[in-house]
Design a protein around this motif. Structure first.
Motif, PDB file in Angstrom:
ATOM      1  N   VAL A 220       5.813   0.300  -0.387  1.00 51.59           N
ATOM      2  CA  VAL A 220       5.253   0.282   1.145  1.00 51.59           C
ATOM      3  C   VAL A 220       4.116  -0.931   1.032  1.00 51.59           C
ATOM      4  CG1 VAL A 220       3.733   1.369   2.693  1.00 51.59           C
ATOM      5  CG2 VAL A 220       5.504   2.625   1.492  1.00 51.59           C
ATOM      6  N   LEU A 221       4.256  -1.766   2.041  1.00 53.80           N
ATOM      7  CA  LEU A 221       3.302  -2.820   2.537  1.00 53.80           C
ATOM      8  C   LEU A 221       2.050  -2.524   2.976  1.00 53.80           C
ATOM      9  CD1 LEU A 221       3.443  -6.034   1.671  1.00 53.80           C
ATOM     10  CD2 LEU A 221       4.261  -6.306   4.239  1.00 53.80           C
ATOM     11  N   GLN A 222       2.056  -1.553   3.991  1.00 54.06           N
ATOM     12  CA  GLN A 222       1.140  -1.111   4.998  1.00 54.06           C
ATOM     13  C   GLN A 222       1.274   0.058   5.591  1.00 54.06           C
ATOM     14  OE1 GLN A 222      -0.502  -2.985   8.867  1.00 54.06           O
ATOM     15  NE2 GLN A 222      -1.023  -4.191   7.451  1.00 54.06           N
ATOM     16  N   ARG A 321      -9.585  -0.733   8.673  1.00 50.94           N
ATOM     17  CA  ARG A 321      -8.531  -0.861   7.449  1.00 50.94           C
ATOM     18  C   ARG A 321      -9.230  -0.255   6.408  1.00 50.94           C
ATOM     19  NH1 ARG A 321      -8.487  -6.719   5.088  1.00 50.94           N
ATOM     20  NH2 ARG A 321     -10.587  -6.358   4.931  1.00 50.94           N
ATOM     21  N   LEU A 322      -8.473   0.662   5.925  1.00 55.04           N
ATOM     22  CA  LEU A 322      -8.703   1.739   4.917  1.00 55.04           C
ATOM     23  C   LEU A 322      -8.140   1.567   3.510  1.00 55.04           C
ATOM     24  CD1 LEU A 322     -10.277   4.528   4.133  1.00 55.04           C
ATOM     25  CD2 LEU A 322      -8.287   5.755   4.900  1.00 55.04           C
ATOM     26  N   TRP A 323      -8.647   1.743   2.612  1.00 55.49           N
ATOM     27  CA  TRP A 323      -8.300   1.678   1.251  1.00 55.49           C
ATOM     28  C   TRP A 323      -8.252   2.899   0.572  1.00 55.49           C
ATOM     29  CZ3 TRP A 323      -5.602  -2.922   0.753  1.00 55.49           C
ATOM     30  CH2 TRP A 323      -6.050  -4.089   1.539  1.00 55.49           C
ATOM     31  N   ILE A 324      -7.086   3.328  -0.038  1.00 52.61           N
ATOM     32  CA  ILE A 324      -7.101   4.685  -0.643  1.00 52.61           C
ATOM     33  C   ILE A 324      -6.920   4.435  -2.118  1.00 52.61           C
ATOM     34  CG2 ILE A 324      -6.035   6.847  -0.851  1.00 52.61           C
ATOM     35  CD1 ILE A 324      -5.534   6.701   2.143  1.00 52.61           C
ATOM     36  N   VAL A 332      -2.610  -0.890  -1.090  1.00 52.48           N
ATOM     37  CA  VAL A 332      -1.875  -0.677   0.508  1.00 52.48           C
ATOM     38  C   VAL A 332      -2.791  -0.348   1.390  1.00 52.48           C
ATOM     39  CG1 VAL A 332      -0.102   0.407   1.399  1.00 52.48           C
ATOM     40  CG2 VAL A 332       0.169   0.076  -0.834  1.00 52.48           C
ATOM     41  N   PRO A 333      -3.134  -1.396   2.337  1.00 55.59           N
ATOM     42  CA  PRO A 333      -3.990  -1.065   3.661  1.00 55.59           C
ATOM     43  C   PRO A 333      -3.558  -0.124   4.602  1.00 55.59           C
ATOM     44  CG  PRO A 333      -3.003  -3.292   3.814  1.00 55.59           C
ATOM     45  CD  PRO A 333      -2.443  -2.641   2.610  1.00 55.59           C
ATOM     46  N   LEU A 352       5.310   0.296   6.736  1.00 60.27           N
ATOM     47  CA  LEU A 352       5.966  -1.118   6.641  1.00 60.27           C
ATOM     48  C   LEU A 352       6.480  -1.275   5.296  1.00 60.27           C
ATOM     49  CD1 LEU A 352       3.787  -3.552   8.474  1.00 60.27           C
ATOM     50  CD2 LEU A 352       5.490  -2.399   9.452  1.00 60.27           C
ATOM     51  N   LEU A 353       7.770  -1.539   4.824  1.00 64.76           N
ATOM     52  CA  LEU A 353       8.405  -1.445   3.504  1.00 64.76           C
ATOM     53  C   LEU A 353       8.184  -3.077   3.126  1.00 64.76           C
ATOM     54  CD1 LEU A 353      11.365   0.890   3.926  1.00 64.76           C
ATOM     55  CD2 LEU A 353       8.965   1.366   3.124  1.00 64.76           C
ATOM     56  N   ARG A 354       8.027  -3.194   2.107  1.00 61.92           N
ATOM     57  CA  ARG A 354       8.362  -4.463   1.410  1.00 61.92           C
ATOM     58  C   ARG A 354       9.536  -4.988   1.516  1.00 61.92           C
ATOM     59  NH1 ARG A 354       3.487  -5.635  -1.259  1.00 61.92           N
ATOM     60  NH2 ARG A 354       2.585  -3.706  -1.991  1.00 61.92           N
TER      61      ARG A 354
END
Ligand SMILES: O=C1O[C@H](COP(=O)(O)O)[C@@H](O)[C@H](O)[C@H]1O
Length: 376
Positions: A220-222, A321-324, A332-333, A352-354
């Motif tokens: 997963v890109l995003q 924009r959150l980072w986990i 991954v944002p 959104l998939l890579r």
């Protein structure tokens, strides 16, 4: 041909399935004349009744500061159900309406009509639920007043979000609440968690290897959580102007939904297990940097709305924009967006998939300068 179950059969089946349903219920709806009650709570009660999901013996007492007659309250409920719920019809509406009444709110110094009505209805197996569909500033005074009038014993109390707007106000409210209630009596509600779409995330992800296998940073890109709304805030300007999109939607519904996407597989799908898994994810939310990660906006014409300050800077749009920082999601944002009076309404989670390595896009090998020639 099998017959569809009758409402009574539905009721029996649902009650069989839900041993936690009390024999008898009084729901006290505080803020009964407000926008939240009209839009959400009253249509939900009507829906529960029409699906046979309430106990046989139930009543709703609407309450608020204004003194109105029961008949006026019933008319108001009918309008709300008509506009925001299933159309109320004929005799089933009459039976529903018979269970509705109105009493003025308790105050610190006055037991008020509500105390008398609840006194009349008191019975050992009757559960009283206070649903606080009121602005958050009213949570503390109403809790104190209910306690003072002895109306919290054995009751449950439901608080809508925001339950405090920062750690200090959360602690202050929680201290008052726990002075009068045990934790088991307290329900802090985020209704996005009950939405079908949110619940379906569990099935999508945990019951399908196809999705489970790609649900991580490797694929997963995003992640995007979008809740644009065409709705404005005209009916609740005072509340909204003191709250804004970041508190109303971001740190509540959008954070909860992001946590639902990001959580690790819980031990079971029982509420406690899922909540624990969600809380674990929250511990890994990186603190938002307002300068780097957050954009706020306000729609044109917002300050013309009655009840909004002329020079209000309240945000009606938020994008963050959150980072986990878990092993699964590091890097991954999570892009979380919501706003009022936008061009369309939606409630959407997008992953959104890579791009996979696509051999058809690979550069063609350049012809060799010295081609091999086959000789015969
Ligand atoms: O809690 C809230 O949610 C609604 C959106 O939820 P929905 O179930 O009606 O789609 C939002 O409009 C409101 O501002 C917020 O307080």
């Amino acid at each position: 041909m099998p017959h569809a179950p009758t409402p009574d059969q539905d009721r029996e089946q649902d009650q069989d399935q839900d041993p936690t349903l009390p024999e008898s219920l009084v729901l006290v709806l505080h803020g009964a004349r407000g926008d939240l009650a009209a839009r959400m709570v009253l249509p939900a009660i009507h829906l529960l009744e029409s699906r046979g999901l309430l106990p046989d013996d139930w009543r709703v007492i609407g309450t608020g500061r204004k003194d109105i007659e029961d008949a006026e309250f019933v008319a108001l409920v009918k309008d709300a159900v008509q506009e925001f719920g299933d159309a109320p019809t004929g005799s089933s509406w009459d039976a529903f309406a018979d269970r509705l009444e109105y009493a003025t709110e308790v105050s610190d110094d006055e037991p008020g009509e509500l105390t008398h009505r609840l006194g009349e209805l008191a019975a050992p197996d009757r559960l009283v639920v206070h649903y606080l569909a009121v602005p958050p500033t009213a949570f503390e005074p109403i809790t104190e007043a209910l306690a003072k009038q002895g109306l919290l014993e054995g009751a449950r109390v439901v608080y809508e979000k925001p339950y405090g707007t920062d750690p200090d106000s959360f602690e202050a409210l929680d201290t008052v609440v726990h002075r009068h209630l045990a934790e088991e009596q307290v329900y802090r509600i985020d209704h996005f968690l009950a939405k079908e779409g949110t619940q379906n995330l569990h099935v999508l992800r945990f019951a399908n290897e196809m999705f489970a296998a790609v649900w991580n940073r490797e694929h997963v890109l995003q992640v995007q959580v979008d809740v644009p709304e065409t709705l404005d805030v005209a009916n609740r300007a005072e509340f909204y102007d003191a709250t804004g999109a970041a508190l109303d939607m971001l740190v509540t519904h959008l954070f909860q939904t992001a946590a639902e996407v990001a959580l690790e597989t819980p031990a079971t799908l029982a509420a406690d297990a899922v909540r624990e898994a969600r809380e674990e994810v929250f511990r890994h939310f990186r603190e938002l940097d307002p300068a780097e990660d957050v954009v706020l906006g306000q729609f044109e014409g917002y300050t013309d709305i009655d009840g909004v300050d002329d020079d209000s800077t309240t945000d009606t749009y938020v994008a963050a924009r959150l980072w986990i920082d878990t092993e699964r999601w590091r890097g991954v944002p999570f892009v979380l967006r919501s706003g009022k009076r936008l061009a369309g309404s939606a409630q959407r989670v997008t992953l959104l998939l890579r791009s996979p390595r696509d051999p058809s896009r690979a550069p063609r090998p350049t012809p060799s300068a010295s081609p091999c020639t086959a000789t015969g």
